[in-house]
Write a protein that holds these residues in place. Structure first.
Motif, PDB file in Angstrom:
ATOM      1  N   HIS A   1      70.236  32.191  -4.597  1.00 32.00           N
ATOM      2  CA  HIS A   1      71.320  31.923  -3.657  1.00 32.00           C
ATOM      3  C   HIS A   1      70.964  32.525  -2.317  1.00 32.00           C
ATOM      4  O   HIS A   1      70.324  33.586  -2.233  1.00 32.00           O
ATOM      5  CB  HIS A   1      72.630  32.527  -4.179  1.00 32.00           C
ATOM      6  N   ALA A   2      71.396  31.852  -1.247  1.00 28.67           N
ATOM      7  CA  ALA A   2      71.032  32.277   0.107  1.00 28.67           C
ATOM      8  C   ALA A   2      71.505  33.684   0.431  1.00 28.67           C
ATOM      9  O   ALA A   2      70.880  34.380   1.237  1.00 28.67           O
ATOM     10  CB  ALA A   2      71.594  31.287   1.128  1.00 28.67           C
ATOM     11  N   VAL A   3      72.587  34.143  -0.187  1.00 31.17           N
ATOM     12  CA  VAL A   3      73.072  35.494   0.093  1.00 31.17           C
ATOM     13  C   VAL A   3      72.021  36.546  -0.276  1.00 31.17           C
ATOM     14  O   VAL A   3      71.969  37.631   0.309  1.00 31.17           O
ATOM     15  CB  VAL A   3      74.416  35.764  -0.625  1.00 31.17           C
ATOM     16  N   GLN A   4      71.161  36.208  -1.229  1.00 30.19           N
ATOM     17  CA  GLN A   4      70.146  37.171  -1.644  1.00 30.19           C
ATOM     18  C   GLN A   4      69.020  37.322  -0.617  1.00 30.19           C
ATOM     19  O   GLN A   4      68.219  38.245  -0.725  1.00 30.19           O
ATOM     20  CB  GLN A   4      69.573  36.771  -3.003  1.00 30.19           C
TER      21      GLN A   4
ATOM     22  N   GLU B   1      69.735  42.911  -2.952  1.00 28.10           N
ATOM     23  CA  GLU B   1      70.201  43.744  -4.063  1.00 28.10           C
ATOM     24  C   GLU B   1      71.311  43.055  -4.866  1.00 28.10           C
ATOM     25  O   GLU B   1      71.707  43.530  -5.937  1.00 28.10           O
ATOM     26  CB  GLU B   1      70.712  45.089  -3.538  1.00 28.10           C
ATOM     27  N   THR B   2      71.816  41.938  -4.366  1.00 36.86           N
ATOM     28  CA  THR B   2      72.889  41.214  -5.049  1.00 36.86           C
ATOM     29  C   THR B   2      72.374  40.594  -6.344  1.00 36.86           C
ATOM     30  O   THR B   2      71.380  39.877  -6.354  1.00 36.86           O
ATOM     31  CB  THR B   2      73.451  40.101  -4.143  1.00 36.86           C
ATOM     32  N   ALA B   3      73.078  40.849  -7.432  1.00 34.32           N
ATOM     33  CA  ALA B   3      72.668  40.343  -8.741  1.00 34.32           C
ATOM     34  C   ALA B   3      73.142  38.900  -8.939  1.00 34.32           C
ATOM     35  O   ALA B   3      74.058  38.428  -8.268  1.00 34.32           O
ATOM     36  CB  ALA B   3      73.228  41.228  -9.842  1.00 34.32           C
ATOM     37  N   TYR B   4      72.502  38.225  -9.865  1.00 35.62           N
ATOM     38  CA  TYR B   4      72.850  36.858 -10.243  1.00 35.62           C
ATOM     39  C   TYR B   4      73.238  36.869 -11.717  1.00 35.62           C
ATOM     40  O   TYR B   4      72.587  37.538 -12.540  1.00 35.62           O
ATOM     41  CB  TYR B   4      71.661  35.936  -9.982  1.00 35.62           C
ATOM     42  N   THR B   5      74.279  36.141 -12.069  1.00 33.21           N
ATOM     43  CA  THR B   5      74.848  36.189 -13.414  1.00 33.21           C
ATOM     44  C   THR B   5      73.816  35.948 -14.512  1.00 33.21           C
ATOM     45  O   THR B   5      73.852  36.597 -15.553  1.00 33.21           O
ATOM     46  CB  THR B   5      75.971  35.142 -13.546  1.00 33.21           C
ATOM     47  N   HIS B   6      72.896  35.005 -14.278  1.00 33.25           N
ATOM     48  CA  HIS B   6      71.990  34.583 -15.346  1.00 33.25           C
ATOM     49  C   HIS B   6      70.649  35.306 -15.330  1.00 33.25           C
ATOM     50  O   HIS B   6      69.656  34.765 -15.804  1.00 33.25           O
ATOM     51  CB  HIS B   6      71.802  33.071 -15.293  1.00 33.25           C
ATOM     52  N   GLU B   7      70.612  36.511 -14.804  1.00 35.30           N
ATOM     53  CA  GLU B   7      69.421  37.351 -14.913  1.00 35.30           C
ATOM     54  C   GLU B   7      69.488  38.116 -16.235  1.00 35.30           C
ATOM     55  O   GLU B   7      70.504  38.724 -16.558  1.00 35.30           O
ATOM     56  CB  GLU B   7      69.352  38.341 -13.749  1.00 35.30           C
TER      57      GLU B   7
ATOM     58  N   GLY C   1      69.380  25.634  -0.085  1.00 39.07           N
ATOM     59  CA  GLY C   1      69.596  24.397   0.649  1.00 39.07           C
ATOM     60  C   GLY C   1      68.343  23.860   1.303  1.00 39.07           C
ATOM     61  O   GLY C   1      68.077  22.659   1.271  1.00 39.07           O
ATOM     62  N   ASP C   2      67.549  24.734   1.914  1.00 36.55           N
ATOM     63  CA  ASP C   2      66.294  24.326   2.522  1.00 36.55           C
ATOM     64  C   ASP C   2      65.138  24.742   1.622  1.00 36.55           C
ATOM     65  O   ASP C   2      65.134  25.840   1.050  1.00 36.55           O
ATOM     66  CB  ASP C   2      66.122  24.997   3.893  1.00 36.55           C
ATOM     67  N   PRO C   3      64.102  23.910   1.488  1.00 36.35           N
ATOM     68  CA  PRO C   3      63.012  24.233   0.580  1.00 36.35           C
ATOM     69  C   PRO C   3      62.116  25.370   1.054  1.00 36.35           C
ATOM     70  O   PRO C   3      61.509  26.060   0.231  1.00 36.35           O
ATOM     71  CB  PRO C   3      62.222  22.922   0.479  1.00 36.35           C
TER      72      PRO C   3
END
Length: 218
Positions: free
Chosen positions: A166-169, A174-180, A212-214
């Motif tokens: 996700h772009a916020v990362q 340091e922001t975690a992602y649910t599916h880690e 969004g952008d590659p």
């Protein structure tokens, strides 16, 4: 985001041509009967995209699977056989062990056919594919998650896989992602690698499957 406020999730694979090498990183969500069909918009269009890029599947010599989540392995096989008939498929040994331990659908769908065809290569940590081209172990999202680093005098490009999703990362790595599978390890890996790349002379670019952008310049 979509107009309705939803998260628009892209699904991308990347091709690297370096000298006489043609390397594919990940194989997308796959055909209509791929395991990702339970949640992702199959069929994917990797075969058509390769054709548009002038790449025949038979000329691909290496397929790097960053990890074995179903949206990254879809076109690894087709009808139970390797889609890239002349390629070596690279996975981390720790990823293969995790697939077997958790009885993931990636096992019977991709792992077993690749083994049967003799095209599966298990690597342990960093692996050099060619001068300026290497696989690096980036664990956390999954135990054997790996990324691909392209380096030259003009800078570096990292094909991230799901190192970030996700772009916020990009601004708050340091922001975690649910599916880690291991959020603490994923955070440590992500922060360290992005800091290293951002500090490199010549700069660095990320090639990202889900943003969004590659391509994102650091």
């Amino acid at each position: 985001m979509t107009a309705g406020g939803g998260w628009l999730l892209r699904f991308r694979c990347f091709a690297i041509r370096l000298g006489n090498r043609t390397v594919i990183v990940d194989t997308g969500i796959g055909p209509a009967d791929a395991p990702a069909a339970s949640w992702a918009p199959v069929p994917g269009r990797l075969p058509a995209a390769l054709d548009e890029a002038g790449i025949h599947p038979d000329e691909v010599d290496t397929v790097v699977l960053t990890h074995l989540h179903t949206d990254h392995i879809g076109w690894a096989v087709q009808a139970g056989k390797p889609f890239f008939a002349n390629a070596r498929y690279l996975m981390q040994q720790t990823e293969i062990k995790a697939i077997e331990e958790y009885a993931s659908p990636a096992g019977p769908y991709a792992l077993d056919p690749l083994r049967a065809a003799g095209q599966l290569d298990a690597v342990d940590g960093e692996h050099r594919l060619a001068p300026g081209l290497r696989v690096i172990h980036t664990p956390g999202h999954t135990p054997g998650h790996q990324s691909v680093l392209v380096e030259s005098d003009s800078g570096a490009l990292l094909v991230t896989g799901d190192l970030l999703v996700h772009a916020v990362q990009l601004v708050a790595p340091e922001t975690a992602y649910t599916h880690e599978m291991d959020s603490d390890l994923a955070r440590t890996t992500r922060v360290a690698l992005l800091r290293d790349l951002a500090g490199r002379e010549g700069g660095a670019t990320l090639a990202v499957p889900h943003l969004g952008d590659p391509f994102v310049d650091l």
